[in-house]
Structure formats: structure tokens, C-alpha cells
Design an enzyme around this catalytic site. Structure first.
Site, PDB file in Angstrom:
ATOM      1  N   HIS A  78       0.797  -1.160   0.001  1.00 33.37           N
ATOM      2  CA  HIS A  78      -0.042  -0.058  -0.085  1.00 33.37           C
ATOM      3  C   HIS A  78       0.630   1.351   0.055  1.00 33.37           C
ATOM      4  O   HIS A  78       0.328   2.448  -0.049  1.00 33.37           O
ATOM      5  CB  HIS A  78      -1.154  -0.028   1.157  1.00 33.37           C
ATOM      6  CG  HIS A  78      -0.546   0.323   2.590  1.00 33.37           C
ATOM      7  ND1 HIS A  78      -0.161  -0.710   3.527  1.00 33.37           N
ATOM      8  CD2 HIS A  78      -0.122   1.351   2.948  1.00 33.37           C
ATOM      9  CE1 HIS A  78       0.234  -0.152   4.612  1.00 33.37           C
ATOM     10  NE2 HIS A  78       0.300   1.238   4.419  1.00 33.37           N
ATOM     11  N   ASP A 123      -0.152  -7.576   1.277  1.00 38.27           N
ATOM     12  CA  ASP A 123       0.526  -6.107   1.426  1.00 38.27           C
ATOM     13  C   ASP A 123       1.845  -6.235   1.691  1.00 38.27           C
ATOM     14  O   ASP A 123       2.524  -6.020   2.897  1.00 38.27           O
ATOM     15  CB  ASP A 123      -0.278  -5.486   2.762  1.00 38.27           C
ATOM     16  CG  ASP A 123       0.074  -3.999   2.978  1.00 38.27           C
ATOM     17  OD1 ASP A 123       0.519  -3.529   1.717  1.00 38.27           O
ATOM     18  OD2 ASP A 123      -0.018  -3.375   3.693  1.00 38.27           O
ATOM     19  N   GLN A 212       1.127   5.904  11.781  1.00 38.97           N
ATOM     20  CA  GLN A 212       1.257   6.819  10.591  1.00 38.97           C
ATOM     21  C   GLN A 212       2.580   7.211  10.216  1.00 38.97           C
ATOM     22  O   GLN A 212       3.461   7.766  11.078  1.00 38.97           O
ATOM     23  CB  GLN A 212       0.215   7.841  10.332  1.00 38.97           C
ATOM     24  CG  GLN A 212      -1.058   7.422   9.897  1.00 38.97           C
ATOM     25  CD  GLN A 212      -1.915   6.566  10.910  1.00 38.97           C
ATOM     26  OE1 GLN A 212      -1.852   6.907  11.913  1.00 38.97           O
ATOM     27  NE2 GLN A 212      -2.062   5.419  10.286  1.00 38.97           N
ATOM     28  N   GLY A 213       3.116   6.628   9.188  1.00 34.99           N
ATOM     29  CA  GLY A 213       4.603   6.789   8.829  1.00 34.99           C
ATOM     30  C   GLY A 213       5.333   5.580   8.918  1.00 34.99           C
ATOM     31  O   GLY A 213       6.614   5.529   8.436  1.00 34.99           O
ATOM     32  N   ASP A 214       4.809   4.621   9.722  1.00 35.86           N
ATOM     33  CA  ASP A 214       5.731   3.493   9.929  1.00 35.86           C
ATOM     34  C   ASP A 214       5.247   2.184   8.770  1.00 35.86           C
ATOM     35  O   ASP A 214       5.900   1.025   8.836  1.00 35.86           O
ATOM     36  CB  ASP A 214       5.398   3.027  11.704  1.00 35.86           C
ATOM     37  CG  ASP A 214       5.995   3.786  12.288  1.00 35.86           C
ATOM     38  OD1 ASP A 214       6.997   4.309  12.021  1.00 35.86           O
ATOM     39  OD2 ASP A 214       5.301   3.835  13.588  1.00 35.86           O
ATOM     40  N   SER A 215       4.262   2.416   8.245  1.00 33.43           N
ATOM     41  CA  SER A 215       3.943   1.399   7.134  1.00 33.43           C
ATOM     42  C   SER A 215       5.117   1.057   6.458  1.00 33.43           C
ATOM     43  O   SER A 215       5.743   1.489   6.087  1.00 33.43           O
ATOM     44  CB  SER A 215       2.924   2.151   6.223  1.00 33.43           C
ATOM     45  OG  SER A 215       1.686   1.938   6.490  1.00 33.43           O
TER      46      SER A 215
END
Length: 266
Positions: A78, A123, A212-215
Site C-alpha cells: 500500500h 500487503d 502513521q509513517g511506519d507502514s
């Protein structure tokens, strides 16, 4: 529901370019390096020491990743738009401080996204670097379920609180395994987790989590030889560090054959 753990913050794109020399991917806006305050973070973590996790990678579209080989970064599907030539992503490696003069940067030249990815499962993705990084340790992946439980380490430059800014310094925390049955219970995700290909990890009380930002970043633990091994890829969650909402990670062992096959072709 704040599901994906990619940071989409257009206002910070210019700051990213200025601070890192990074160019945004068409997949999403770039994430800025934040204010550099380590604070209580990944959420609920502490600052990582220089060299502690040499395989950690920061990607300019606002995601993390792990150095799988000298030319390949394993991340989340993603985080990228599609398979094909792509020179728009900048990878930052080799320093816990994204503004360090000793950081290593590489541009991408190709992206491989899991062929089955449609926004629900599958993913994982590879980003191929334009030239190899030979001075840093890579992170092997789990090829069986032997390490898919216990206590895991998470790390990243993502937000230290839900809705917060990206971090300048790499943060780390540990989280416990949550069984599929518990994670899919009505008090948690009510059947949303794909049990065969996703792992949950976190505390019932919340407080420690990726955000958020660790994906795309790795979830990892020690193997039988006391070496780091990757068991998960940061994928999604309901908010960050909320009670009864553990992080959900791509189960690397389930996809290990496909990951190794793709890597061999790249």
C-alpha cells in the site's frame, strides 16, 4: 477509521525535500522529518541507538522498509502505486538521524508490488535501489511460522502519537503477539483480520504501537541463533495504540516463497 499506516501529509513535502533531498513517490505525499523530539513514541517507544537496527530504511513517500538485500527494500504494497520502473523514491539508510551528514541515500529504479494486492491482504512490495548498499546488514525473512509468536520489536520514523508529526530520529518498542482468534474477536477487529496472512501484535490496554509513517517497516525478533529475523510488515490498524486495537502486520512467513521468488527475479 485510520487504517493504513502510511503518512500522507502534503504540507510537509517541501520540508522533506529540503531536509533529505528526497523526491515524493506518486503513491503518496512525502513525510517531513518532524521536530526531532523523541518523546514517548514509536507510539510508546524510545530512541534507537545508532547501528542498533542497520537494516532500517526510510522511504520518501512516508513509509518505512527493511534492507532485504544490497539492492532491495522490502516494504508494504500500500506504500507504492504499481509494479514497474520508478525513479521517484528516495531511500535513506545507515543513520537513526534522518538529517545526519553520514546518512546514505539511494534512488529507486523499479518497484514490484505483490501481484495479488487489491487493498485487502497481500500487503508487501519491493523497491529496487539504483545502486547497492554494501556497508549495512540486511534483514532475513522468516520462512516458517516458528517465530510468528512471542515478543516482537517494532521500529520506525512514524508518528509518536495518533495524528502526530513524523520523527527525525528512529524509535523502537516491543509488542506481544496477539492470537488470530483474539484479534478477530468482537472486542477487537471483528473478523477484519485475514488470519492466514496477517499477524496482530500489541497490548490490550494500548499505549504501544506503530503509527502513521511506519507502514512498510519491519516487525522482527531474535531467531534460534540470536540473529534478527523479520516476521511482519507494518500494514494497518484502527488508529494508533488504542485499547483493544493492536497493530496488524503482513505475515512474512506466509508469503516467504513469493517474496524470495520475486527477489530472485529482480
Amino acid at each position: 477509521m485510520v487504517k493504513w499506516r502510511i503518512f500522507v501529509g502534503t504540507a510537509l513535502a517541501a520540508l522533506t525535500v529540503a531536509a533529505w533531498g528526497a523526491t515524493a513517490s506518486p503513491a503518496a505525499a512525502s513525510a517531513g522529518p518532524g521536530d526531532g523530539v523523541a518523546g514517548p513514541s514509536v507510539v510508546g517507544g524510545t530512541r534507537a541507538a545508532q547501528g542498533e537496527f542497520p537494516f532500517m530504511v526510510r522511504l520518501s513517500m512516508g513509509c518505512g522498509g527493511a534492507l532485504y538485500s544490497p539492492t532491495l527494500v522490502l516494504t508494504a504494497a500500500h506504500c507504492v502505486s504499481r509494479t514497474g520502473a520508478n525513479t521517484s523514491i528516495t531511500a535513506t539508510l545507515g543513520s537513526v538521524d534522518l538529517q545526519s551528514s553520514s546518512r546514505i541515500t539511494r534512488t529507486s529504479n523499479y518497484v514490484y508490488r505483490a501481484p495479488g494486492y487489491n487493498g485487502n491482504g497481500d500487503d508487501w512490495a519491493f523497491i529496487r535501489l539504483s545502486s547497492p548498499v554494501t556497508t549495512l546488514a540486511t534483514l532475513p525473512i522468516a520462512t516458517s511460522t516458528a517465530y510468528d509468536s512471542g515478543t516482537f520489536t517494532i521500529s520506525g520514523w512514524g508518528a509518536a502519537r495518533e495524528g502526530g508529526a513524523q520523527q527525525r530520529y528512529l524509535l523502537k518498542a516491543t509488542v506481544p503477539f496477539v492470537s488470530d482468534s483474539t484479534c478477530n474477536s468482537s472486542s477487537m477487529y471483528g473478523g477484519e483480520v485475514i488470519a492466514a496472512e496477517e499477524i496482530c501484535a500489541g497490548y490490550t490496554s494500548g499505549g504501544v504501537d506503530t503509527c502513521q509513517g511506519d507502514s512498510g517497516g519491519p516487525m522482527f525478533r531474535r531467531d534460534a541463533s540470536n540473529a534478527w529475523i523479520q516476521v511482519g510488515i507494518v500494514s494497518w490498524g484502527d488508529g494508533c495504540a488504542r485499547p483493544n486495537k493492536p497493530g496488524v502486520y503482513t505475515q512474512v512467513s506466509y508469503f516467504s516463497a513469493a517474496i524470495r521468488s520475486a527477489a530472485a527475479s529482480l
